[in-house]
Motif scaffolding. Structure first.
Motif, PDB file in Angstrom:
ATOM      1  N   GLY A 176     -62.854 -35.674   5.541  1.00 43.83           N
ATOM      2  CA  GLY A 176     -62.564 -34.627   6.876  1.00 43.83           C
ATOM      3  C   GLY A 176     -61.099 -33.865   6.863  1.00 43.83           C
ATOM      4  N   ALA A 177     -60.636 -33.449   5.725  1.00 47.60           N
ATOM      5  CA  ALA A 177     -59.145 -33.680   4.565  1.00 47.60           C
ATOM      6  C   ALA A 177     -59.296 -31.077   6.149  1.00 47.60           C
ATOM      7  CB  ALA A 177     -59.208 -32.998   4.148  1.00 47.60           C
ATOM      8  N   GLY A 178     -61.305 -31.462   5.749  1.00 45.44           N
ATOM      9  CA  GLY A 178     -61.169 -29.938   6.006  1.00 45.44           C
ATOM     10  C   GLY A 178     -61.176 -28.703   4.822  1.00 45.44           C
ATOM     11  N   LYS A 179     -62.204 -29.677   4.113  1.00 46.06           N
ATOM     12  CA  LYS A 179     -62.529 -28.873   2.528  1.00 46.06           C
ATOM     13  C   LYS A 179     -63.625 -27.888   2.746  1.00 46.06           C
ATOM     14  CE  LYS A 179     -62.789 -32.452  -0.078  1.00 46.06           C
ATOM     15  NZ  LYS A 179     -63.101 -33.429   1.381  1.00 46.06           N
ATOM     16  N   THR A 180     -64.723 -28.525   3.664  1.00 43.85           N
ATOM     17  CA  THR A 180     -65.454 -27.921   4.078  1.00 43.85           C
ATOM     18  C   THR A 180     -65.776 -27.181   5.228  1.00 43.85           C
ATOM     19  OG1 THR A 180     -67.588 -29.281   2.926  1.00 43.85           O
ATOM     20  CG2 THR A 180     -68.223 -27.842   4.813  1.00 43.85           C
ATOM     21  N   THR A 181     -64.007 -26.868   5.844  1.00 44.79           N
ATOM     22  CA  THR A 181     -63.991 -26.005   7.141  1.00 44.79           C
ATOM     23  C   THR A 181     -63.642 -25.114   5.866  1.00 44.79           C
ATOM     24  OG1 THR A 181     -63.713 -27.579   8.354  1.00 44.79           O
ATOM     25  CG2 THR A 181     -62.983 -25.751   9.149  1.00 44.79           C
ATOM     26  N   THR A 182     -62.753 -24.763   5.219  1.00 42.53           N
ATOM     27  CA  THR A 182     -62.324 -23.889   4.196  1.00 42.53           C
ATOM     28  C   THR A 182     -63.024 -23.085   3.934  1.00 42.53           C
ATOM     29  OG1 THR A 182     -60.598 -25.184   3.566  1.00 42.53           O
ATOM     30  CG2 THR A 182     -60.808 -23.399   2.865  1.00 42.53           C
ATOM     31  N   LEU A 183     -63.615 -24.083   3.563  1.00 42.57           N
ATOM     32  CA  LEU A 183     -65.218 -23.303   2.850  1.00 42.57           C
ATOM     33  C   LEU A 183     -66.329 -22.396   3.767  1.00 42.57           C
ATOM     34  CD1 LEU A 183     -66.853 -24.671  -0.487  1.00 42.57           C
ATOM     35  CD2 LEU A 183     -64.815 -23.659  -0.301  1.00 42.57           C
ATOM     36  N   ARG A 184     -65.889 -22.552   4.705  1.00 43.42           N
ATOM     37  CA  ARG A 184     -66.594 -22.021   5.885  1.00 43.42           C
ATOM     38  C   ARG A 184     -66.327 -20.687   6.585  1.00 43.42           C
ATOM     39  NH1 ARG A 184     -71.935 -24.173   7.947  1.00 43.42           N
ATOM     40  NH2 ARG A 184     -71.187 -23.571   9.782  1.00 43.42           N
ATOM     41  N   THR A 185     -64.887 -20.702   6.320  1.00 42.87           N
ATOM     42  CA  THR A 185     -63.845 -20.435   7.123  1.00 42.87           C
ATOM     43  C   THR A 185     -63.975 -18.546   6.462  1.00 42.87           C
ATOM     44  OG1 THR A 185     -62.953 -22.284   7.695  1.00 42.87           O
ATOM     45  CG2 THR A 185     -61.761 -19.590   7.793  1.00 42.87           C
ATOM     46  N   ILE A 186     -63.906 -18.534   5.005  1.00 43.26           N
ATOM     47  CA  ILE A 186     -63.588 -17.714   3.915  1.00 43.26           C
ATOM     48  C   ILE A 186     -65.379 -17.268   4.314  1.00 43.26           C
ATOM     49  CG2 ILE A 186     -63.822 -17.062   1.779  1.00 43.26           C
ATOM     50  CD1 ILE A 186     -62.280 -20.152   1.477  1.00 43.26           C
ATOM     51  N   MET A 187     -66.228 -17.338   4.296  1.00 45.34           N
ATOM     52  CA  MET A 187     -67.509 -17.610   4.312  1.00 45.34           C
ATOM     53  C   MET A 187     -67.687 -16.558   5.809  1.00 45.34           C
ATOM     54  SD  MET A 187     -69.888 -16.546   1.557  1.00 45.34           S
ATOM     55  CE  MET A 187     -70.855 -15.481   1.401  1.00 45.34           C
ATOM     56  N   GLY A 188     -66.991 -16.834   6.752  1.00 43.81           N
ATOM     57  CA  GLY A 188     -66.907 -16.040   8.107  1.00 43.81           C
ATOM     58  C   GLY A 188     -67.867 -17.014   8.961  1.00 43.81           C
ATOM     59  N   LEU A 189     -68.731 -18.228   8.419  1.00 44.49           N
ATOM     60  CA  LEU A 189     -69.400 -18.901   9.167  1.00 44.49           C
ATOM     61  C   LEU A 189     -68.458 -19.881   9.982  1.00 44.49           C
ATOM     62  CD1 LEU A 189     -71.289 -20.392   6.533  1.00 44.49           C
ATOM     63  CD2 LEU A 189     -72.618 -19.078   8.177  1.00 44.49           C
ATOM     64  N   TRP A 190     -67.423 -19.904  10.264  1.00 45.11           N
ATOM     65  CA  TRP A 190     -66.507 -20.132  11.251  1.00 45.11           C
ATOM     66  C   TRP A 190     -65.010 -18.909  11.141  1.00 45.11           C
ATOM     67  CZ3 TRP A 190     -67.306 -26.013   9.255  1.00 45.11           C
ATOM     68  CH2 TRP A 190     -68.516 -27.020  10.099  1.00 45.11           C
ATOM     69  N   LYS A 191     -65.046 -18.206  12.060  1.00 42.98           N
ATOM     70  CA  LYS A 191     -64.093 -17.321  12.639  1.00 42.98           C
ATOM     71  C   LYS A 191     -62.575 -18.708  12.418  1.00 42.98           C
ATOM     72  CE  LYS A 191     -67.089 -15.150  12.306  1.00 42.98           C
ATOM     73  NZ  LYS A 191     -67.839 -14.144  11.642  1.00 42.98           N
ATOM     74  N   ALA A 192     -61.522 -17.648  12.212  1.00 38.14           N
ATOM     75  CA  ALA A 192     -60.158 -18.160  11.238  1.00 38.14           C
ATOM     76  C   ALA A 192     -59.658 -17.630  13.095  1.00 38.14           C
ATOM     77  CB  ALA A 192     -59.590 -17.739  10.537  1.00 38.14           C
ATOM     78  N   SER A 193     -58.839 -18.782  13.467  1.00 40.87           N
ATOM     79  CA  SER A 193     -58.380 -18.126  14.559  1.00 40.87           C
ATOM     80  C   SER A 193     -57.070 -17.418  14.678  1.00 40.87           C
ATOM     81  CB  SER A 193     -58.384 -19.690  15.690  1.00 40.87           C
ATOM     82  OG  SER A 193     -57.781 -20.473  15.394  1.00 40.87           O
ATOM     83  N   GLN A 194     -56.575 -18.010  13.703  1.00 40.09           N
ATOM     84  CA  GLN A 194     -55.016 -16.908  12.495  1.00 40.09           C
ATOM     85  C   GLN A 194     -54.967 -17.482  10.981  1.00 40.09           C
ATOM     86  OE1 GLN A 194     -51.689 -19.150  15.099  1.00 40.09           O
ATOM     87  NE2 GLN A 194     -50.122 -18.197  13.089  1.00 40.09           N
ATOM     88  N   GLY A 195     -54.314 -16.428  11.125  1.00 40.98           N
ATOM     89  CA  GLY A 195     -53.680 -16.207   9.402  1.00 40.98           C
ATOM     90  C   GLY A 195     -54.986 -14.824   8.534  1.00 40.98           C
ATOM     91  N   ARG A 196     -54.552 -14.976   8.208  1.00 46.14           N
ATOM     92  CA  ARG A 196     -55.079 -14.011   7.373  1.00 46.14           C
ATOM     93  C   ARG A 196     -56.116 -14.674   5.676  1.00 46.14           C
ATOM     94  NH1 ARG A 196     -52.417 -10.019   4.107  1.00 46.14           N
ATOM     95  NH2 ARG A 196     -53.791  -8.269   4.410  1.00 46.14           N
ATOM     96  N   VAL A 197     -57.271 -14.097   5.470  1.00 42.34           N
ATOM     97  CA  VAL A 197     -57.834 -14.230   4.749  1.00 42.34           C
ATOM     98  C   VAL A 197     -58.257 -13.427   3.322  1.00 42.34           C
ATOM     99  CG1 VAL A 197     -60.529 -15.373   3.753  1.00 42.34           C
ATOM    100  CG2 VAL A 197     -59.680 -16.063   5.802  1.00 42.34           C
ATOM    101  N   VAL A 198     -57.875 -12.689   2.489  1.00 45.04           N
ATOM    102  CA  VAL A 198     -58.242 -11.572   1.763  1.00 45.04           C
ATOM    103  C   VAL A 198     -58.488 -12.152   0.235  1.00 45.04           C
ATOM    104  CG1 VAL A 198     -56.640  -9.790   0.042  1.00 45.04           C
ATOM    105  CG2 VAL A 198     -55.480 -10.946   2.311  1.00 45.04           C
ATOM    106  N   PHE A 199     -60.113 -10.685   0.648  1.00 44.97           N
ATOM    107  CA  PHE A 199     -60.437 -10.787  -0.477  1.00 44.97           C
ATOM    108  C   PHE A 199     -60.311  -9.634  -1.566  1.00 44.97           C
ATOM    109  CE2 PHE A 199     -64.854 -10.356  -2.220  1.00 44.97           C
ATOM    110  CZ  PHE A 199     -64.884 -10.647  -3.860  1.00 44.97           C
ATOM    111  N   ALA A 200     -60.220  -9.901  -3.008  1.00 38.78           N
ATOM    112  CA  ALA A 200     -60.298  -8.708  -3.116  1.00 38.78           C
ATOM    113  C   ALA A 200     -59.840  -7.204  -2.700  1.00 38.78           C
ATOM    114  CB  ALA A 200     -61.930  -8.034  -4.110  1.00 38.78           C
ATOM    115  N   GLY A 201     -58.520  -7.386  -2.376  1.00 42.22           N
ATOM    116  CA  GLY A 201     -57.361  -7.132  -1.314  1.00 42.22           C
ATOM    117  C   GLY A 201     -57.905  -6.664  -0.425  1.00 42.22           C
ATOM    118  N   GLN A 202     -58.583  -6.866   0.087  1.00 42.07           N
ATOM    119  CA  GLN A 202     -59.462  -6.531   1.564  1.00 42.07           C
ATOM    120  C   GLN A 202     -59.162  -7.549   2.188  1.00 42.07           C
ATOM    121  OE1 GLN A 202     -60.185  -3.155   2.461  1.00 42.07           O
ATOM    122  NE2 GLN A 202     -59.852  -3.119   0.620  1.00 42.07           N
ATOM    123  N   ASP A 203     -59.118  -7.416   4.106  1.00 44.88           N
ATOM    124  CA  ASP A 203     -59.045  -9.058   4.625  1.00 44.88           C
ATOM    125  C   ASP A 203     -60.135  -8.725   5.087  1.00 44.88           C
ATOM    126  OD1 ASP A 203     -57.825 -10.576   6.268  1.00 44.88           O
ATOM    127  OD2 ASP A 203     -56.602 -10.166   7.668  1.00 44.88           O
TER     128      ASP A 203
END
Length: 244
Positions: free
Chosen positions: A44-71
């Motif tokens: 319940g700490a948020g680990k799976t949610t972190t992966l799913r947010t990176i993958m765009g399956l759940w949308k970040a409501s705030q903040g940046r996810v930068v991959f290879a220099g692109q948000d």
């Protein structure tokens, strides 16, 4: 937080809401290029949610996810995948009505599957070759997990997001998986790994981040955490030595 020069992936102040629940509460995470980063934390700490947010399956409501220099925050999941990110979910997601071959064929987004790479995969997961033309839905849970992992590595990726890969796998296959991930890393693929099997991650992890209540509360090397029982007890409520 700015992306570090050697980071392939960087999360800065990421918040994710799922319905009325505020799951990620300002996640800051750096994933060094070419290494294996382990994401640990209590249930319940948020680990799976972190992966799913990176993958765009759940949308970040705030903040940046930068991959290879692109948000990539807010991008559609197929677009994120096309950038070279593969995701192995905890749910062992496979297409049940399709054969093992067809499952891997769909994952080979760049074209026909490479025969040499398939033989390399079969070396780690021989059951996949045996059941190559069987419907994936007829396989055991552990075999479905093999299919899910094989789908992610059937092509060269820049980044693998892997959630609980050892679930349902026999100990001998877990050892094969350790070697598979080591070779994937040697071929310049970065891995972000969530896993509860501590003996597994201590053999693989280069760096580690620990989550609690939707935030990163510790970062460092896996070797340092594995050697510090007091730190393990404070962060995770257990000792890795008890899980060898």
């Amino acid at each position: 937080m700015r992306e570090a020069p050697d980071s392939l992936l960087s999360l800065s102040g990421v918040h994710t809401h799922i319905g009325e629940y505020h799951i990620l509460q300002g996640v800051d995470l750096e994933v060094p290029r070419g290494g294996i980063t382990v994401l640990l934390g209590r249930n319940g700490a948020g680990k799976t949610t972190t992966l799913r947010t990176i993958m765009g399956l759940w949308k970040a409501s705030q903040g940046r996810v930068v991959f290879a220099g692109q948000d990539i925050a807010g991008k559609a999941t197929p677009d994120i995948a096309r950038r070279g990110i593969a995701y192995v979910p905890e749910s062992m997601a496979v297409f049940s009505d399709l054969t093992v071959r067809e499952n891997l064929h769909l994952a080979a987004i760049s074209g026909p599957m490479d025969t040499a790479r398939l033989e390399w995969i079969f070396g780690f997961f021989p059951a996949l070759k045996k059941f190559w033309n069987y419907p994936a839905g007829n396989l055991s849970g552990g075999q479905k997990q093999m299919v899910a992992i094989a789908r992610a590595i059937v092509e060269q990726r820049q980044l693998l997001l892997v959630d609980e890969p050892t679930k349902g796998l026999a100990p001998a296959i877990v050892q094969n998986l350790i070697e598979a991930f080591r070779q994937v890393k040697e071929n310049s693929t970065t891995i972000l790994l969530v896993e509860q099997n501590f003996n597994f991650v201590r053999q693989l992890g280069d760096t580690v981040a620990v989550m609690d209540d939707g935030r990163i509360v510790h970062t460092g090397t896996m070797a340092e955490l594995a050697a510090d029982d007091a730190l393990q007890q404070r962060l995770l409520g257990l000792s890795l030595a008890a899980h060898q």
